[in-house]
Motif scaffolding. Structure first.
Motif, PDB file in Angstrom:
ATOM      1  N   SER A 120       0.732  -1.117  -0.260  1.00  0.00           N
ATOM      2  CA  SER A 120       0.257  -0.112   0.273  1.00  0.00           C
ATOM      3  C   SER A 120       1.274   1.378   0.220  1.00  0.00           C
ATOM      4  CB  SER A 120      -0.737  -0.051   1.337  1.00  0.00           C
ATOM      5  OG  SER A 120      -0.095   0.576   2.576  1.00  0.00           O
ATOM      6  N   ILE A 121       0.479   2.657  -0.769  1.00  0.00           N
ATOM      7  CA  ILE A 121       0.651   3.459  -0.191  1.00  0.00           C
ATOM      8  C   ILE A 121       0.178   4.588   1.187  1.00  0.00           C
ATOM      9  CG2 ILE A 121       1.242   5.983  -1.642  1.00  0.00           C
ATOM     10  CD1 ILE A 121       0.791   4.812  -3.792  1.00  0.00           C
ATOM     11  N   VAL A 122       1.207   4.413   1.930  1.00  0.00           N
ATOM     12  CA  VAL A 122       1.049   4.520   3.170  1.00  0.00           C
ATOM     13  C   VAL A 122       0.747   6.582   3.024  1.00  0.00           C
ATOM     14  CG1 VAL A 122       2.136   5.432   5.324  1.00  0.00           C
ATOM     15  CG2 VAL A 122       2.337   3.050   4.413  1.00  0.00           C
ATOM     16  N   LEU A 123       1.768   7.520   2.035  1.00  0.00           N
ATOM     17  CA  LEU A 123       1.918   9.070   2.755  1.00  0.00           C
ATOM     18  C   LEU A 123       2.361   9.519   1.147  1.00  0.00           C
ATOM     19  CD1 LEU A 123       1.568  11.223   3.824  1.00  0.00           C
ATOM     20  CD2 LEU A 123       4.041  10.796   4.578  1.00  0.00           C
ATOM     21  N   LEU A 124       1.616  10.403   0.783  1.00  0.00           N
ATOM     22  CA  LEU A 124       2.141  10.936  -0.271  1.00  0.00           C
ATOM     23  C   LEU A 124       2.314  12.454  -0.335  1.00  0.00           C
ATOM     24  CD1 LEU A 124       3.135  11.615  -3.294  1.00  0.00           C
ATOM     25  CD2 LEU A 124       1.124  10.884  -4.479  1.00  0.00           C
ATOM     26  N   MET A 125       3.228  13.393   0.066  1.00  0.00           N
ATOM     27  CA  MET A 125       3.127  14.457  -0.514  1.00  0.00           C
ATOM     28  C   MET A 125       3.827  15.384  -1.378  1.00  0.00           C
ATOM     29  SD  MET A 125       4.000  14.898   4.254  1.00  0.00           S
ATOM     30  CE  MET A 125       3.551  16.651   3.873  1.00  0.00           C
ATOM     31  N   SER A 126       3.812  16.419  -1.171  1.00  0.00           N
ATOM     32  CA  SER A 126       4.226  17.098  -2.465  1.00  0.00           C
ATOM     33  C   SER A 126       4.019  18.794  -2.050  1.00  0.00           C
ATOM     34  CB  SER A 126       3.124  17.091  -3.974  1.00  0.00           C
ATOM     35  OG  SER A 126       4.332  17.445  -5.035  1.00  0.00           O
ATOM     36  N   LYS A 127       4.612  19.056  -2.041  1.00  0.00           N
ATOM     37  CA  LYS A 127       4.768  20.666  -1.677  1.00  0.00           C
ATOM     38  C   LYS A 127       4.180  21.627  -0.486  1.00  0.00           C
ATOM     39  CE  LYS A 127       5.621  22.137  -6.487  1.00  0.00           C
ATOM     40  NZ  LYS A 127       5.074  23.267  -7.561  1.00  0.00           N
ATOM     41  N   GLY A 128       4.132  20.344   0.558  1.00  0.00           N
ATOM     42  CA  GLY A 128       3.739  20.509   1.808  1.00  0.00           C
ATOM     43  C   GLY A 128       2.317  20.059   2.359  1.00  0.00           C
ATOM     44  N   SER A 129       1.609  19.433   0.950  1.00  0.00           N
ATOM     45  CA  SER A 129       0.198  19.324   1.026  1.00  0.00           C
ATOM     46  C   SER A 129      -0.052  17.431   1.056  1.00  0.00           C
ATOM     47  CB  SER A 129      -0.884  19.647  -0.380  1.00  0.00           C
ATOM     48  OG  SER A 129      -0.076  21.174  -0.398  1.00  0.00           O
ATOM     49  N   VAL A 130      -0.596  17.614   1.991  1.00  0.00           N
ATOM     50  CA  VAL A 130      -0.474  15.685   2.249  1.00  0.00           C
ATOM     51  C   VAL A 130      -1.772  15.385   1.035  1.00  0.00           C
ATOM     52  CG1 VAL A 130      -2.157  14.110   3.318  1.00  0.00           C
ATOM     53  CG2 VAL A 130      -0.254  15.761   4.695  1.00  0.00           C
ATOM     54  N   LEU A 131      -1.331  14.187  -0.061  1.00  0.00           N
ATOM     55  CA  LEU A 131      -2.276  13.903  -0.865  1.00  0.00           C
ATOM     56  C   LEU A 131      -2.565  12.253  -1.297  1.00  0.00           C
ATOM     57  CD1 LEU A 131       0.032  15.722  -3.678  1.00  0.00           C
ATOM     58  CD2 LEU A 131      -1.934  16.466  -2.840  1.00  0.00           C
ATOM     59  N   LEU A 132      -1.974  11.526   0.258  1.00  0.00           N
ATOM     60  CA  LEU A 132      -2.557  10.241   0.199  1.00  0.00           C
ATOM     61  C   LEU A 132      -2.386   9.920   1.155  1.00  0.00           C
ATOM     62  CD1 LEU A 132      -2.117   8.149  -3.072  1.00  0.00           C
ATOM     63  CD2 LEU A 132      -4.140   8.971  -2.329  1.00  0.00           C
ATOM     64  N   HIS A 133      -2.763   9.361   1.945  1.00  0.00           N
ATOM     65  CA  HIS A 133      -2.826   9.171   3.673  1.00  0.00           C
ATOM     66  C   HIS A 133      -3.170   7.591   4.104  1.00  0.00           C
ATOM     67  CE1 HIS A 133      -3.109   9.709   8.160  1.00  0.00           C
ATOM     68  NE2 HIS A 133      -1.677   9.655   8.271  1.00  0.00           N
ATOM     69  N   ASP A 134      -2.236   7.473   5.350  1.00  0.00           N
ATOM     70  CA  ASP A 134      -2.871   5.489   5.781  1.00  0.00           C
ATOM     71  C   ASP A 134      -4.376   5.978   6.407  1.00  0.00           C
ATOM     72  OD1 ASP A 134      -2.216   3.549   5.880  1.00  0.00           O
ATOM     73  OD2 ASP A 134      -0.966   3.409   7.527  1.00  0.00           O
ATOM     74  N   GLY A 135      -4.710   4.701   6.515  1.00  0.00           N
ATOM     75  CA  GLY A 135      -5.803   4.998   7.624  1.00  0.00           C
ATOM     76  C   GLY A 135      -6.657   5.134   8.984  1.00  0.00           C
ATOM     77  N   GLY A 136      -4.884   5.113   9.264  1.00  0.00           N
ATOM     78  CA  GLY A 136      -5.071   5.359  10.975  1.00  0.00           C
ATOM     79  C   GLY A 136      -6.143   3.355  11.877  1.00  0.00           C
ATOM     80  N   TYR A 137      -6.515   3.598  12.947  1.00  0.00           N
ATOM     81  CA  TYR A 137      -5.293   2.910  14.594  1.00  0.00           C
ATOM     82  C   TYR A 137      -6.916   2.191  14.059  1.00  0.00           C
ATOM     83  CZ  TYR A 137      -3.683   1.037  18.424  1.00  0.00           C
ATOM     84  OH  TYR A 137      -3.774  -0.122  19.867  1.00  0.00           O
TER      85      TYR A 137
END
Length: 773
Positions: free
Chosen positions: A415-432
């Motif tokens: 899975s893709i856990v995190l994608l960031m670009s220029k300070g923005s969060v673009l994809l993120h993980d699901g949480g606990y």
């Protein structure tokens, strides 16, 4: 009595010492003087003392005798006691000793708030609750006593009272058994080590020593079995505390595993100035414990890059102007004790790479720098693996953890856990999780909460849109809801993963990683291509059936908001994760170039304790043995000022021959064209076994538009009649019919059929060159 949901407890526990309102992205090279850590610790202790009565009143008002964890004393007092005891040991101010002394001598009185009916409901309590019921904090009470016991501020009767509390609490701690290289065992070992240090002649001391060693040895010099960043930090901090108690900090950091972990977490550092959350974790999970670890590791290894990580965390999260967080103050005291001012921070310079390899870490970071504005993507392909199986099996058999990749891990492989670009969060993980042991449908651990391919061994009912011909009616037929089809109890499935390849170059980086599900009968390869100029990611997902059956494949991507959408594209943004808000001047265009026989849709789903949207592209069919199917996803970070429609005509699916042997895309820019493609089945080349090499060019060749090769992966850019190309694992390649490279034959001998030596072409690892046309 006021009650709080368990969600609240875990969010508070994970973020106890964090600031929700700090900037989202920072990077610092200025060190934080250790004196500032001590200042914060002192001030937070003073603030807690000044608000002592308020804290106790609030605890009584919110006390819940039905808490699933049982009796819980007031928080913050033990941390304050340790700080004051340390300060008294070094400064000898009487009020410091008296304040620590008060906590130690009154802490047992809080147990009176726990009613007898509640005691009787718990088989682990005898006639009263333990004074120190929580192994997350038991060591702090004992540590404060160790600091004060020989300084003449406690009478013999007072010492006896404190020592009784410690001994009874250690007896309680040993009633439940969790062992192995994991956070809760390390916490128990640390508490027992402090108990032995405090009461070396106690009748039970030998028992404590035995169990301390039993738990500690499993963790010392071993790989941790938890793939969860929240608990990784707990484990590291507890292990450091365990070593410190025994004056063995230098020995701990001489172990190869500890050096590995120092580099591992450094390489995971993301543009948000922290370790990303994966597994059981939340955004900004336990940055404070990572801070202590980086300070200690920087000193032990005299490493300026680890010092940079510590400085970045401290500058980002600590509000030195408002030192009122006693939990943070306690940890900063350890930063002061374990850290060093002699090391100057230096920002790392390495870019994309494996973190750290394909046995233990099983993660890959794609990045173009270490600044807040840098592009960053984290791929996690970690499975349970074969290591620590004895410990994993014990936990599986002892505690209710069906949903966990043993332990605290998720179904997040590939899975893709995190994608960031220029300070923005673009994809993120699901949480606990919402509550224990997991929330609805295994929230948030099961595969459908992650940015990955989900596979099920049945065929989804597809329905049809009005006017289609799938059924005897031309009317619309309602299709099956994708999440209703995918969802289950969330129980974790045993799978295996492996790295196939990873390469990094100036113009692109690429990885191919594989998930193998032996029980369900399939393999899934995810190939990630990071195009660096302009920044974009091409994701090829290849499914290969290893048994004949029906399968449904669903390619899932999650977001907070869809700003706009059209046929096969979605412009998305993360504006927040819970109370953390993010800049939204960067969007992520999610584009599906491959559309034939694919269902698409958007469904709401709760992830990371908030309402989100799940974008899916799905197909389903009966698969023959080794038959493949695939998905292509193009991820384009872009300014919110640029309309996503401007990208649509620039991305085209490449024609591939023979059919279904590969996938590829063409990206058309103003000054160049980019081609990239993968071979679906990496075994298609194998056409004989009576001689080596087993592969032949004709058996393995694939045509991706103008490029032909028997390579497994191709990347090329055409500009001003020049083709710059990289092809992996090949003997030959052509562009528009012109030969780019053709390996000369070698002698192939010792043939299994006993015949004479013959010519044979062996494959190049890769070939990277240019060609004028």
């Amino acid at each position: 009595m006021k009650k709080y949901p368990l969600t609240t407890f875990f969010i508070i526990a994970a973020c106890l010492t964090g600031s929700f309102f700090a900037n989202n992205a920072v990077a610092y090279t200025e060190p934080v003087p250790l004196s500032k850590y001590l200042y914060y610790a002192r001030q937070s202790a003073d603030w807690t003392w000044e608000h002592y009565d308020e804290r106790i009143a609030s605890w009584r008002e919110n006390f819940d005798p039905e808490n699933v964890f049982g009796y819980r004393p007031p928080g913050g007092l033990l941390e304050m006691a340790v700080i004051y005891a340390y300060l008294y040991q070094t400064e000898s101010r009487p009020e410091q000793a008296q304040r620590a002394r008060k906590v130690l001598l009154t802490y047992d009185e809080f147990t009176k708030a726990y009613p007898q009916w509640a005691v009787e409901k718990r088989p682990d309590y005898d006639d009263k609750p333990p004074v120190l019921p929580d192994f997350f904090s038991a060591m702090k009470y004992i540590r404060a006593y160790v600091l004060l016991k020989d300084l003449g501020v406690l009478s013999s009767q007072e010492k006896k009272r404190i020592e009784t509390n410690i001994a009874e609490s250690m007896a309680y701690l040993l009633r439940s058994q969790e062992w192995g290289p994991m956070n809760r065992a390390a916490l128990r070992a640390e508490s027992l080590a402090w108990a032995v240090k405090a009461l070396p002649q106690h009748p039970d001391a030998d028992k404590w020593r035995m169990q301390c060693r039993a738990l500690g040895d499993d963790n010392w010099g071993n790989w941790e079995i938890e793939d969860a960043s929240l608990y990784n930090a707990v484990w590291l901090y507890a292990l450091c505390g365990y070593a410190y108690t025994q004056n063995r900090m230098e020995d701990l950091f001489k172990t190869p595993e500890m050096y590995y972990y120092a580099q591992y977490y450094l390489q995971l550092f993301c543009p948000a100035g922290m370790i990303p959350d994966f597994g059981d974790a939340q955004w900004r999970s336990n940055w404070n414990r990572f801070l202590v670890f980086f300070e200690a590791a920087a000193r032990q290894y005299q490493n300026s890059q680890l010092k940079w990580a510590a400085a970045t965390l401290a500058h980002k999260f600590i509000d030195f102007d408002n030192p009122n967080n006693i939990g943070l103050g306690y940890m900063l005291l350890d930063c002061f004790i374990w850290g060093s001012d002699s090391i100057k921070p230096v920002k790392p310079t390495g870019l994309s790479g494996e973190v750290m390899e394909d046995i233990v870490g099983k993660k890959i970071v794609f990045r173009n720098g270490w600044n807040p504005e840098s592009t960053y993507l984290l791929l996690n392909y970690r499975d349970e693996g074969s290591g620590g199986s004895y410990f994993r099996d014990y936990l599986r058999d002892t505690i209710p953890v069906e949903e966990e990749k043993m332990t605290h891990g998720h179904s997040d492989e590939n899975s893709i856990v995190l994608l960031m670009s220029k300070g923005s969060v673009l994809l993120h993980d699901g949480g606990y999780r919402d509550y224990m042991p997991s929330g609805p449908f295994g929230a948030y651990r099961q595969d459908y909460f992650h940015n990955r391919l989900c596979v099920r061994p049945e065929k989804i009912f597809m329905g049809q849109e009005k006017g289609q011909n799938r059924y005897s009616t031309k009317e619309a037929v309602v299709k099956q809801d994708i999440l209703d089809f995918l969802r289950n109890a969330g129980s974790y499935r045993q799978i295996r993963t492996k790295k196939i390849d990873f390469l990094t170059f100036d113009d692109f980086d690429y990885s191919r990683t594989r998930l193998i599900d032996d029980q369900m009968g399939y393999e899934w390869d995810r190939t990630l291509v990071y195009i660096k100029d302009p920044a974009a990611f091409v994701v090829f997902d290849v499914f290969k059936a290893t048994k004949e059956s029906y399968f449904t494949l669903s390619n899932l991507w999650h977001t907070r908001k869809i700003i706009s959408q059209g046929d096969h594209w979605y412009d998305t943004v993360y504006d927040r994760i819970q109370n953390n808000t993010f800049p939204t001047d960067q969007h992520l265009l999610i584009l599906f170039p491959m559309t034939h026989y694919r269902l698409e849709g958007v469904v709401p789903q709760k992830r990371h304790y908030q309402d989100e949207l799940t974008i899916h592209q799905t197909t389903a069919q009966h698969f023959e043995l080794t038959e493949t199917a695939g998905f292509v996803t193009v991820l384009i970070p872009h300014s919110s000022q640029i309309k996503p429609e401007s990208f649509l005509n620039k991305v085209k699916l490449l024609p591939v021959e023979p059919q279904n042997t590969g996938m590829g895309v063409k990206i058309m820019l103003d000054n160049k064209e980019i081609y990239t493609g993968v071979k679906n089945d990496l075994r298609m080349d194998m056409s004989r076994d009576w001689r080596r090499p087993r592969y032949t060019y004709d058996a393995g060749k694939v045509l991706w538009g103008p490029l032909e090769s028997n390579g497994d992966f191709v990347f090329a850019s055409a500009k001003n009649h020049e083709l710059c190309y990289t092809i992996v694992n090949l003997t030959k390649a052509l562009y528009q019919g012109q030969v780019l490279v053709d390996v000369k034959p070698d002698r192939s001998g010792l043939l299994f059929d006993g015949s004479e030596d013959k010519p044979g072409k062996t494959k190049l690892r890769y070939w990277r060159d240019s060609h004028h046309f």
